[in-house]
Design a protein around this motif. Structure first.
Motif, mmCIF file in Angstrom:
data_model
loop_
_atom_site.group_PDB
_atom_site.id
_atom_site.type_symbol
_atom_site.label_atom_id
_atom_site.label_comp_id
_atom_site.label_asym_id
_atom_site.label_seq_id
_atom_site.Cartn_x
_atom_site.Cartn_y
_atom_site.Cartn_z
ATOM 1 N N LYS A 299 0.659 -1.386 -0.253
ATOM 2 C CA LYS A 299 -0.160 -0.038 -0.062
ATOM 3 C C LYS A 299 1.106 1.196 -0.015
ATOM 4 O O LYS A 299 0.693 2.147 -0.755
ATOM 5 C CB LYS A 299 -0.934 -0.098 1.059
ATOM 6 C CG LYS A 299 -1.974 1.115 1.277
ATOM 7 C CD LYS A 299 -2.626 1.490 2.775
ATOM 8 C CE LYS A 299 -3.826 0.459 2.642
ATOM 9 N NZ LYS A 299 -4.895 0.937 1.877
ATOM 10 N N HIS A 300 1.744 1.306 0.914
ATOM 11 C CA HIS A 300 2.760 2.500 0.916
ATOM 12 C C HIS A 300 3.539 2.720 -0.241
ATOM 13 O O HIS A 300 3.744 3.869 -0.744
ATOM 14 C CB HIS A 300 3.844 2.287 2.045
ATOM 15 C CG HIS A 300 4.459 3.329 2.340
ATOM 16 N ND1 HIS A 300 4.221 4.523 2.903
ATOM 17 C CD2 HIS A 300 5.782 3.354 2.361
ATOM 18 C CE1 HIS A 300 5.372 5.437 2.997
ATOM 19 N NE2 HIS A 300 6.325 4.793 2.614
ATOM 20 N N ARG A 301 3.939 1.502 -1.079
ATOM 21 C CA ARG A 301 4.822 1.638 -2.154
ATOM 22 C C ARG A 301 4.205 2.158 -3.122
ATOM 23 O O ARG A 301 4.682 3.144 -3.758
ATOM 24 C CB ARG A 301 5.453 0.264 -2.514
ATOM 25 C CG ARG A 301 6.740 0.412 -3.468
ATOM 26 C CD ARG A 301 7.910 1.022 -3.208
ATOM 27 N NE ARG A 301 8.730 1.320 -4.372
ATOM 28 C CZ ARG A 301 8.917 2.392 -4.696
ATOM 29 N NH1 ARG A 301 8.156 3.493 -4.504
ATOM 30 N NH2 ARG A 301 9.790 2.556 -5.709
ATOM 31 N N ILE A 302 2.780 1.676 -3.345
ATOM 32 C CA ILE A 302 2.006 2.097 -4.453
ATOM 33 C C ILE A 302 1.698 3.498 -4.319
ATOM 34 O O ILE A 302 1.733 4.359 -5.259
ATOM 35 C CB ILE A 302 0.745 1.126 -4.843
ATOM 36 C CG1 ILE A 302 1.162 -0.134 -5.242
ATOM 37 C CG2 ILE A 302 -0.053 1.881 -5.834
ATOM 38 C CD1 ILE A 302 1.865 -0.118 -6.455
ATOM 39 N N ASN A 303 1.479 4.125 -3.132
ATOM 40 C CA ASN A 303 1.287 5.425 -2.566
ATOM 41 C C ASN A 303 2.300 6.372 -3.145
ATOM 42 O O ASN A 303 2.356 7.395 -3.785
ATOM 43 C CB ASN A 303 0.963 5.576 -1.205
ATOM 44 C CG ASN A 303 0.660 6.978 -1.090
ATOM 45 O OD1 ASN A 303 -0.476 7.537 -1.328
ATOM 46 N ND2 ASN A 303 1.418 7.586 -0.197
#
Length: 422
Positions: free
Chosen positions: A188-192
């Motif tokens: 989730k954090h990486r795609i953000n």
């Protein structure tokens, strides 16, 4: 107003040997130094309403922001980079590193690689740059102000559906084609990050991305191996074609005329078989400094101290004298062979047990006769007690130089990962 603040900071962790060698700062020197939260207020005061000027300002600013974030505070300042300014105002230099640039310009530097010495050299360099920018247009144009990027609604919808887990992710275009593959410990954090980053590649991904799928792995090692295999198989548009080699340097050995096993760090070569590989020269040197201390090896015979006589460690009694033939090759080589065996899985039959996708599961990486055979997952209620059981749960994977590098570097970084010889 002119003010000055100089302080060592206790990082609350061990200092890497490579950093000790570069800066001369060791863990003992930092035991009584203040921790970051103790100097944070002073940093805020001294930088209030100021522009942070630094050589490679993006690096220094990122470190400051990260440390303030850990304390739960935001830290926003304008920045100005003397590397970028120098390239525009003093073109055609052979190097823009602080040491070589100041040397070329005749700027004296004391206490190199220490904050005060580097900061004073940067001040002198900045004054020179100010004098060269007569109208101050270049200086003004290079001041960086942090921009907060807002997510588009369709990107927010995608992120909301993603879990904060370890795994491999796939970014798809409107036709469902995979345009980028990555791995992360927090998908989730990486795609953000992909959807808010302002780099050229990220902007292209933001335009084309219509959906994201993922595969949970639990283990970062499994994610790294799957990512490498998937990129090779799918060749996504925005992954670098076939990816450049992820390891640039390697550890090699040879026996000298006196019978001692010598170790050397060198650029990777297809003609020689390495003991282990590294992503860059810095990590290779850091590794060498650690193992010289860990295995009581000779600095001369590991290439860290070129000399015709004894190495420095012999002088301080931490080398047993292999450099001047005082220690027998048999005794010295035993320790070198122990190091080699620890950091190479050549000819070994072993499994690496790591985290699974949930609490009742573990992942397993299978290596047979030094060859990576594949990976899988098993329930904790079952035992991997023979080859037949192991082979039944393994998904076969391709063995190559990339997978060898991934596995070896992961084991170096994660000492607590369980390995079993079979």
């Amino acid at each position: 107003m002119v003010d000055k603040f100089i302080s060592l900071v206790n990082p609350e962790r061990e200092i890497q040997p490579f950093v000790v060698n570069l800066t001369g700062i060791n863990s003992n020197m930092l035991k009584s130094a203040p921790k970051f939260y103790e100097v944070a207020k002073r940093i805020v005061e001294i930088t209030e309403d100021c522009i942070i000027v630094a050589h490679n300002a993006q690096f220094d600013y990122r470190i400051l922001r990260t440390e303030f974030k850990r304390l739960g505070f935001g830290f926003k300042r304008k920045t100005l980079c003397t590397v970028e300014l120098s390239k525009q105002l003093i073109p055609n230099q052979t190097s823009y590193s602080l040491g070589k640039l100041t040397r070329a310009l005749g700027i004296p530097v004391s206490d190199r690689h220490r904050a005060n010495g580097d900061a004073m050299a940067t001040v002198k360099l900045f004054k020179m740059l100010l004098s060269k920018d007569l109208d101050k247009h270049i200086i003004k144009d290079n001041v960086k102000t942090e921009i907060t990027t807002r997510l588009k609604d369709n990107h927010r919808t995608i992120i909301d559906k993603l879990p904060a887990i370890t795994g491999v992710y796939y970014i798809h275009d409107e036709n469902g084609e995979i345009i980028y593959i990555g791995k992360s410990k927090n998908i989730k954090h990486r795609i953000n990050q992909h959807f808010t980053n302002t780099s050229a590649k990220s902007k292209k991904l933001q335009i084309l991305a219509k959906s994201v799928t993922y595969e949970a792995t639990g283990s970062e090692l499994v994610a790294l191996l799957k990512e490498s295999a998937e990129i090779k198989q799918n060749k996504p548009l925005y992954n670098r074609a076939l990816r450049r080699t992820t390891f640039t340097h390697a550890l090699y050995s040879f026996i000298d005329e006196n019978g001692y096993i010598n170790l050397k760090i060198d650029k990777t070569s297809s003609n020689e078989k390495p003991i282990t590989t590294f992503s860059n020269i810095q990590s290779a040197k850091s590794f060498m400094f650690k193992v010289v201390e860990q295995y009581s090896l000779c600095q001369k015979l590991t290439g860290l101290y070129p000399t015709k006589s004894n190495c420095f460690n012999y002088t301080i009694k931490t080398c047993n004298g292999a450099c001047i033939n005082e220690e027998s090759p048999e005794d010295y080589n035993k320790r070198v062979q122990e190091l080699i065996a620890k950091n190479s899985y050549e000819n070994k039959n072993m499994v690496i047990i790591d985290q699974g996708r949930d609490i009742d599961e573990k992942s397993v990486i299978y290596i047979e006769n030094g060859v990576y055979k594949g990976l899988g997952f098993f329930d904790l209620n079952h035992q991997i007690n023979n080859i037949e059981v192991l082979e039944s749960i393994i998904t076969p994977m391709e063995n190559n130089r990339d997978t060898q590098h991934i596995i070896q570097s992961y084991l170096r970084r994660n000492k607590r990962v369980k390995t079993i010889s079979i």
